[in-house]
Design a protein around this motif. Sequence first.
Motif, PDB file in Angstrom:
ATOM      1  N   LYS A 198     -39.197  15.844 -16.531  1.00 13.58           N
ATOM      2  CA  LYS A 198     -38.417  14.815 -15.864  1.00 13.58           C
ATOM      3  C   LYS A 198     -36.933  15.171 -16.014  1.00 13.58           C
ATOM      4  CE  LYS A 198     -42.065  12.354 -14.937  1.00 13.58           C
ATOM      5  NZ  LYS A 198     -42.589  12.292 -13.539  1.00 13.58           N
ATOM      6  N   TYR A 199     -36.120  14.615 -15.139  1.00  4.51           N
ATOM      7  CA  TYR A 199     -34.688  14.909 -15.239  1.00  4.51           C
ATOM      8  C   TYR A 199     -34.111  14.425 -16.566  1.00  4.51           C
ATOM      9  CZ  TYR A 199     -35.231  15.930 -10.291  1.00  4.51           C
ATOM     10  OH  TYR A 199     -35.658  16.445  -9.096  1.00  4.51           O
ATOM     11  N   ASP A 200     -34.697  13.342 -17.103  1.00  5.98           N
ATOM     12  CA  ASP A 200     -34.249  12.862 -18.405  1.00  5.98           C
ATOM     13  C   ASP A 200     -34.539  13.863 -19.521  1.00  5.98           C
ATOM     14  OD1 ASP A 200     -33.350  10.540 -17.258  1.00  5.98           O
ATOM     15  OD2 ASP A 200     -34.994   9.271 -17.994  1.00  5.98           O
ATOM     16  N   ASP A 201     -35.525  14.728 -19.307  1.00  9.65           N
ATOM     17  CA  ASP A 201     -35.807  15.772 -20.296  1.00  9.65           C
ATOM     18  C   ASP A 201     -34.717  16.838 -20.301  1.00  9.65           C
ATOM     19  OD1 ASP A 201     -38.296  14.599 -20.923  1.00  9.65           O
ATOM     20  OD2 ASP A 201     -39.276  15.691 -19.278  1.00  9.65           O
ATOM     21  N   ILE A 202     -34.051  16.990 -19.178  1.00 14.73           N
ATOM     22  CA  ILE A 202     -33.057  18.058 -19.010  1.00 14.73           C
ATOM     23  C   ILE A 202     -31.644  17.576 -19.318  1.00 14.73           C
ATOM     24  CG2 ILE A 202     -32.011  19.629 -17.315  1.00 14.73           C
ATOM     25  CD1 ILE A 202     -34.737  19.594 -15.854  1.00 14.73           C
ATOM     26  N   ILE A 203     -31.283  16.404 -18.788  1.00 16.35           N
ATOM     27  CA  ILE A 203     -29.913  15.913 -18.911  1.00 16.35           C
ATOM     28  C   ILE A 203     -29.730  15.222 -20.260  1.00 16.35           C
ATOM     29  CG2 ILE A 203     -28.161  14.403 -17.906  1.00 16.35           C
ATOM     30  CD1 ILE A 203     -28.901  16.864 -16.207  1.00 16.35           C
TER      31      ILE A 203
ATOM     32  N   ALA B 280     -12.804  17.306 -21.288  1.00 15.10           N
ATOM     33  CA  ALA B 280     -13.244  15.917 -21.097  1.00 15.10           C
ATOM     34  C   ALA B 280     -14.577  15.620 -21.761  1.00 15.10           C
ATOM     35  CB  ALA B 280     -13.334  15.611 -19.602  1.00 15.10           C
ATOM     36  N   GLY B 281     -15.370  16.652 -22.046  1.00 22.65           N
ATOM     37  CA  GLY B 281     -16.673  16.429 -22.665  1.00 22.65           C
ATOM     38  C   GLY B 281     -17.733  15.970 -21.686  1.00 22.65           C
ATOM     39  N   ARG B 282     -17.520  16.214 -20.398  1.00 20.20           N
ATOM     40  CA  ARG B 282     -18.498  15.865 -19.382  1.00 20.20           C
ATOM     41  C   ARG B 282     -18.947  17.132 -18.653  1.00 20.20           C
ATOM     42  NH1 ARG B 282     -16.979  11.437 -15.311  1.00 20.20           N
ATOM     43  NH2 ARG B 282     -19.228  11.618 -14.960  1.00 20.20           N
ATOM     44  N   TYR B 283     -19.981  16.986 -17.809  1.00 21.12           N
ATOM     45  CA  TYR B 283     -20.454  18.156 -17.063  1.00 21.12           C
ATOM     46  C   TYR B 283     -21.178  17.728 -15.813  1.00 21.12           C
ATOM     47  CZ  TYR B 283     -25.241  17.513 -19.004  1.00 21.12           C
ATOM     48  OH  TYR B 283     -26.493  17.038 -19.345  1.00 21.12           O
TER      49      TYR B 283
ATOM     50  N   PRO C 120     -23.349  13.413 -15.935  1.00 16.41           N
ATOM     51  CA  PRO C 120     -23.509  12.469 -17.049  1.00 16.41           C
ATOM     52  C   PRO C 120     -22.174  12.024 -17.657  1.00 16.41           C
ATOM     53  CG  PRO C 120     -24.876  14.435 -17.321  1.00 16.41           C
ATOM     54  CD  PRO C 120     -23.924  14.722 -16.221  1.00 16.41           C
ATOM     55  N   GLN C 121     -22.177  10.789 -18.140  1.00 15.39           N
ATOM     56  CA  GLN C 121     -21.081  10.326 -18.983  1.00 15.39           C
ATOM     57  C   GLN C 121     -21.195  11.013 -20.346  1.00 15.39           C
ATOM     58  OE1 GLN C 121     -18.689   8.339 -17.723  1.00 15.39           O
ATOM     59  NE2 GLN C 121     -19.807   8.379 -15.768  1.00 15.39           N
ATOM     60  N   THR C 122     -20.223  10.818 -21.196  1.00 13.19           N
ATOM     61  CA  THR C 122     -20.244  11.503 -22.495  1.00 13.19           C
ATOM     62  C   THR C 122     -21.437  11.087 -23.352  1.00 13.19           C
ATOM     63  OG1 THR C 122     -18.719   9.824 -23.355  1.00 13.19           O
ATOM     64  CG2 THR C 122     -17.748  11.885 -22.553  1.00 13.19           C
ATOM     65  N   ASN C 123     -22.004   9.911 -23.079  1.00 17.37           N
ATOM     66  CA  ASN C 123     -23.182   9.470 -23.844  1.00 17.37           C
ATOM     67  C   ASN C 123     -24.495   9.938 -23.231  1.00 17.37           C
ATOM     68  OD1 ASN C 123     -23.435   7.855 -21.607  1.00 17.37           O
ATOM     69  ND2 ASN C 123     -23.316   5.897 -22.720  1.00 17.37           N
ATOM     70  N   GLY C 124     -24.422  10.676 -22.106  1.00 13.80           N
ATOM     71  CA  GLY C 124     -25.618  11.212 -21.471  1.00 13.80           C
ATOM     72  C   GLY C 124     -26.165  10.367 -20.339  1.00 13.80           C
ATOM     73  N   SER C 125     -25.643   9.176 -20.117  1.00 13.96           N
ATOM     74  CA  SER C 125     -26.145   8.326 -19.025  1.00 13.96           C
ATOM     75  C   SER C 125     -25.686   8.887 -17.676  1.00 13.96           C
ATOM     76  CB  SER C 125     -25.648   6.893 -19.191  1.00 13.96           C
ATOM     77  OG  SER C 125     -24.237   6.835 -19.080  1.00 13.96           O
ATOM     78  N   TYR C 126     -26.530   8.745 -16.658  1.00 13.32           N
ATOM     79  CA  TYR C 126     -26.209   9.341 -15.359  1.00 13.32           C
ATOM     80  C   TYR C 126     -26.975   8.642 -14.246  1.00 13.32           C
ATOM     81  CZ  TYR C 126     -30.797  11.636 -15.493  1.00 13.32           C
ATOM     82  OH  TYR C 126     -32.145  11.870 -15.532  1.00 13.32           O
TER      83      TYR C 126
ATOM     84  N   ALA D 183     -26.570  14.387 -23.536  1.00 12.93           N
ATOM     85  CA  ALA D 183     -25.140  14.217 -23.770  1.00 12.93           C
ATOM     86  C   ALA D 183     -24.489  15.568 -24.055  1.00 12.93           C
ATOM     87  CB  ALA D 183     -24.912  13.265 -24.946  1.00 12.93           C
ATOM     88  N   GLY D 184     -23.404  15.836 -23.381  1.00 12.00           N
ATOM     89  CA  GLY D 184     -22.621  17.051 -23.637  1.00 12.00           C
ATOM     90  C   GLY D 184     -23.036  18.265 -22.848  1.00 12.00           C
ATOM     91  N   HIS D 185     -24.357  18.469 -22.727  1.00 13.80           N
ATOM     92  CA  HIS D 185     -24.870  19.658 -22.042  1.00 13.80           C
ATOM     93  C   HIS D 185     -26.352  19.450 -21.757  1.00 13.80           C
ATOM     94  CE1 HIS D 185     -26.650  20.719 -25.911  1.00 13.80           C
ATOM     95  NE2 HIS D 185     -25.465  20.512 -26.464  1.00 13.80           N
ATOM     96  N   ILE D 186     -26.918  20.307 -20.936  1.00 11.92           N
ATOM     97  CA  ILE D 186     -28.359  20.187 -20.687  1.00 11.92           C
ATOM     98  C   ILE D 186     -29.136  20.551 -21.949  1.00 11.92           C
ATOM     99  CG2 ILE D 186     -28.092  20.662 -18.219  1.00 11.92           C
ATOM    100  CD1 ILE D 186     -29.283  23.476 -18.746  1.00 11.92           C
ATOM    101  N   ASN D 187     -30.409  20.231 -21.938  1.00  4.44           N
ATOM    102  CA  ASN D 187     -31.285  20.493 -23.079  1.00  4.44           C
ATOM    103  C   ASN D 187     -31.474  21.999 -23.243  1.00  4.44           C
ATOM    104  OD1 ASN D 187     -33.327  20.693 -24.957  1.00  4.44           O
ATOM    105  ND2 ASN D 187     -34.668  19.191 -23.975  1.00  4.44           N
ATOM    106  N   GLN D 188     -30.781  22.563 -24.205  1.00  7.57           N
ATOM    107  CA  GLN D 188     -30.809  24.013 -24.393  1.00  7.57           C
ATOM    108  C   GLN D 188     -32.144  24.537 -24.895  1.00  7.57           C
ATOM    109  OE1 GLN D 188     -27.954  24.839 -22.417  1.00  7.57           O
ATOM    110  NE2 GLN D 188     -27.959  26.571 -23.830  1.00  7.57           N
ATOM    111  N   ASP D 189     -33.016  23.658 -25.382  1.00 10.16           N
ATOM    112  CA  ASP D 189     -34.353  24.086 -25.779  1.00 10.16           C
ATOM    113  C   ASP D 189     -35.183  24.524 -24.575  1.00 10.16           C
ATOM    114  OD1 ASP D 189     -34.094  23.678 -28.537  1.00 10.16           O
ATOM    115  OD2 ASP D 189     -34.557  21.538 -28.348  1.00 10.16           O
ATOM    116  N   LEU D 190     -34.779  24.092 -23.380  1.00  9.24           N
ATOM    117  CA  LEU D 190     -35.499  24.449 -22.161  1.00  9.24           C
ATOM    118  C   LEU D 190     -34.935  25.694 -21.490  1.00  9.24           C
ATOM    119  CD1 LEU D 190     -35.801  20.866 -20.621  1.00  9.24           C
ATOM    120  CD2 LEU D 190     -37.539  22.107 -21.941  1.00  9.24           C
TER     121      LEU D 190
END
Length: 452
Positions: A322-327, A414-417, A187-193, A329-336
């Motif tokens: 969905k992958y959008d639920d996981i990815i 860099a703030g990406r992952y 993902p970019q820093t805004n979460g788009s991928y 901005a900054g990191h994966i969805n830590q609630d999951l």
Amino acid sequence: MRKTIAVLALSLLASHVMAAVSPEEAAKLGTTLTPVGAEKAGNADGSIPAWTGGIPKNAGAVDSKGFLADPFANEKPLFVITAATVDKYKEKLSDGQVAMFKRYPETYKIPVYPSHRTVNLPPDIYESIKRSALNVKTINDGNGLENFTGNRYYAFPIPKNGVEVLWNHITRYHGGNLRRIITQATPQTNGSYTPIRFEEEVAVPQAIPDIDQAKAANVLSYFKQSVTAPARLAGNVLLVHETLDQVKEPRLAWIYNAGQRRVRRAPQVSYDGPGTASDGLRTTDNFDMFSGAPDRYDWKLVGKKEMYIPYNSYKLDSPSLKYDDIIKAGHINQDLTRYELHRVWEVVGTVKPSERHIYAKRHMYIDEDSWQVALVDHYDGRGQLWRVAEGHAQFYYDHQVPAYTVETLYDIIAGRYIALGMKNEEKSSFVFGFAAKAADYTPAALRAEGVR
């Protein structure tokens, strides 16, 4: 003086000969130690339970695509670590995890659940482990293994130094021949991928009936990776012959480039060469948390400690996501995510003065029950913390195989992952034990694999 030198020489020789443990020490496997070499007992306050054999093969339902039900779906977190409370728990966190709270104070969290020691392996793997304990030794300055024969798993279940701990991760059980379809995101820093889709196979020589076992004596596994999306990358195929002693016989790799319709040798697929379609966010040896040759580092065994590590990540693997639920901005969805308190082996790899690598130091934490690397902090040449890796593990109880649900590698500068291994939207989960043929893992077979 001569006597002193002779004594020293004998001492060094003895340390080599005694690299395999004694029968008395090996007898601890399955008694005071688990069959893979972990401490069977729980910790003092019971927050880490005793190992009682892991969970059964029918611990949960398996759906038509092979996805596993979460055996612990009804559990709630014991507590959630946030940036406001991280100081209270940092003794059981890596420096990288603490840094993630500082980098993402509003969104990064670690939900801590009750600990479950779920891992158990098939009986023949336990037999292989005991055989390894009695016979296997490191050679070539720790870069190769001697007497590592038959079903080759877990070279040093009772390790004596850092490189032996690392070898257990490298030689751990993957379920024999494994086939999987997975997605990677950068993902970019805004979460788009843009999702990158791979079809992968791993086959081991002992499970390929028609292979020349003599020629494969120094091969740990065969790996094939086809890129199927996006369209601009589709058709490229990577083949790797993963050698055991990569100093004696370097890893062999070939790439089929669909645009050129050519098969080429790929020596860059090693060490800190760029990972496939990773946008520069991981190295080749970041794959599987660490893979490849250990020779560029000095590996120091610090000891064992209790840490909060990603574990039993069934929720993160749910096919309802969905992958959008996981990815995000900054990191994966830590609630999951799910973290548990477990004992880990702590190993620090420092680049040798005579070698080079973009990571000057790797601080690793390796789960005692599975020998999987759980956390790694990566430092650059200035000594600055650079990348933080988390291996979100789950145990495939139906096949008795520990593996990763998702591997994440965070560039905190860099703030990406990069997130690798997601399969929530795919047509099937992992396929274990498929029939492999020697001809499938030759350079000549790559052209047939490439598609546009």
